[in-house]
Scaffold this motif. Structure first.
Motif, PDB file in Angstrom:
ATOM      1  N   GLY A   1      41.112  75.377  17.544  1.00 43.69           N
ATOM      2  CA  GLY A   1      42.229  76.234  17.155  1.00 43.69           C
ATOM      3  C   GLY A   1      41.833  77.294  16.150  1.00 43.69           C
ATOM      4  N   VAL A   2      41.002  76.922  15.172  1.00 42.00           N
ATOM      5  CA  VAL A   2      40.564  77.895  14.164  1.00 42.00           C
ATOM      6  C   VAL A   2      39.710  78.982  14.807  1.00 42.00           C
TER       7      VAL A   2
ATOM      8  N   ALA B   1      39.859  80.019  17.845  1.00 36.09           N
ATOM      9  CA  ALA B   1      40.735  80.893  18.619  1.00 36.09           C
ATOM     10  C   ALA B   1      41.478  81.876  17.719  1.00 36.09           C
ATOM     11  N   LEU B   2      41.880  81.435  16.548  1.00 38.14           N
ATOM     12  CA  LEU B   2      42.594  82.326  15.623  1.00 38.14           C
ATOM     13  C   LEU B   2      41.674  83.360  14.989  1.00 38.14           C
ATOM     14  N   LEU B   3      40.403  83.015  14.792  1.00 40.35           N
ATOM     15  CA  LEU B   3      39.477  83.915  14.117  1.00 40.35           C
ATOM     16  C   LEU B   3      38.753  84.867  15.067  1.00 40.35           C
ATOM     17  N   ARG B   4      38.953  84.750  16.348  1.00 34.03           N
ATOM     18  CA  ARG B   4      38.241  85.637  17.276  1.00 34.03           C
ATOM     19  C   ARG B   4      38.713  87.080  17.084  1.00 34.03           C
TER      20      ARG B   4
ATOM     21  N   VAL C   1      40.296  90.602  17.584  1.00 31.94           N
ATOM     22  CA  VAL C   1      41.397  91.105  18.401  1.00 31.94           C
ATOM     23  C   VAL C   1      40.984  92.447  18.997  1.00 31.94           C
TER      24      VAL C   1
ATOM     25  N   GLN D   1      34.192  86.624  10.136  1.00 29.33           N
ATOM     26  CA  GLN D   1      35.365  87.368   9.682  1.00 29.33           C
ATOM     27  C   GLN D   1      35.088  88.086   8.366  1.00 29.33           C
TER      28      GLN D   1
END
Length: 257
Positions: free
Chosen positions: A80-81, A83-86, A88, A236
């Motif tokens: 999940g992390v 996926a959120l940090l990929r 955009v 990131q």
């Protein structure tokens, strides 16, 4: 469902949970007393399976299904992390340089501690059944040792020594291996996650039955998960930047269309 009905259901659930907790706490032995039934049963089961480390025996031999759930939670949380940090649509990954200056003393300490930490992590995993430690602790030590390179100012070297595709496969393989070891107990005619293989001699490196194998599986998953997790945060912070060639308003218009 109205807000009042939801509040009634919440109150009923909390009341039921409170009643069960009260009943459980009331049946506990007195604090500081001489009666410790769980300890006595756990230690007896530990020595029955030739496991010198009682903590590892409890984690993998006596409550292996719970430990498998914890490992799966870690796996899903890291996924999940990531996926959120990929990046955009309006972000891009740039090449990371050497960064700021690093003290020579810091680099020297990293050169010394890097191999020692990796050896220590492997030792903690391998000896988790007979000494304090195990897969969880050793996996964290291994992942930390790899990222000492970043502390020493060698981010490019870190990227070369931690191929994320390999660690992603290692994370999945660790979870699969843990589940396969649990099913092996059923295949041998025992219970799920049962320690149904020869246990060996207490205190020997090759002892405790399946406990060392469980430690290896967990060590693979934890080390790989922490490496993937830290790589996402480092990317990131250092590598992912907004793409000046893309206007956020264009993305909003595409979404509206």
């Amino acid at each position: 469902m109205s807000r009042r009905v939801r509040m009634y259901l919440l109150a009923a659930g909390l009341a039921a949970l409170g009643a069960m907790l009260w009943a459980a706490f009331a049946a506990l032995p007195g604090f500081g007393g001489a009666s410790h039934p769980y300890r006595d049963l756990a230690v007896a089961a530990t020595f029955a399976h030739a496991t010198a480390n009682a903590v590892s025996s409890i984690n993998f031999d006596q409550r292996g299904f719970d430990t498998f759930g914890e490992e799966t939670i870690l796996f899903c949380a890291v996924a999940g992390v990531v996926a959120l940090l990929r990046p955009v649509h309006r972000e891009r990954r740039r090449e990371v340089g050497s960064g700021g200056q690093t003290l020579e003393s810091t680099s020297l300490v990293v050169y010394v501690l890097f191999p020692l930490t990796l050896v220590l992590g492997a030792d903690v995993v391998a000896h988790g059944a007979i000494t304090p430690g195990g897969g969880f602790q050793g996996g964290v030590v291994l992942a930390t040792g790899i990222h000492l390179l970043y502390v020493g100012g060698h981010y490019r070297l870190l990227e070369r020594l931690r191929p994320l595709d390999w660690f992603a496969q290692g994370e999945s393989l660790g979870v699969v291996l843990f589940g396969a070891l649990g099913l092996a107990g059923v295949a041998l005619g025992a219970d799920l996650f049962a320690n149904a293989v020869p246990q060996g001699q207490l205190g020997d490196l090759v002892s405790a039955g399946t406990v060392p194998l469980f430690n290896i599986a967990v060590g693979m998953t934890v080390a790989s998960s922490v490496v993937i997790l830290l790589s996402g945060f480092l990317d990131q912070t250092l590598a992912i930047r907004a793409d000046p060639r893309k206007d956020p308003r264009d993305e909003d218009e595409e979404g509206a269309a």
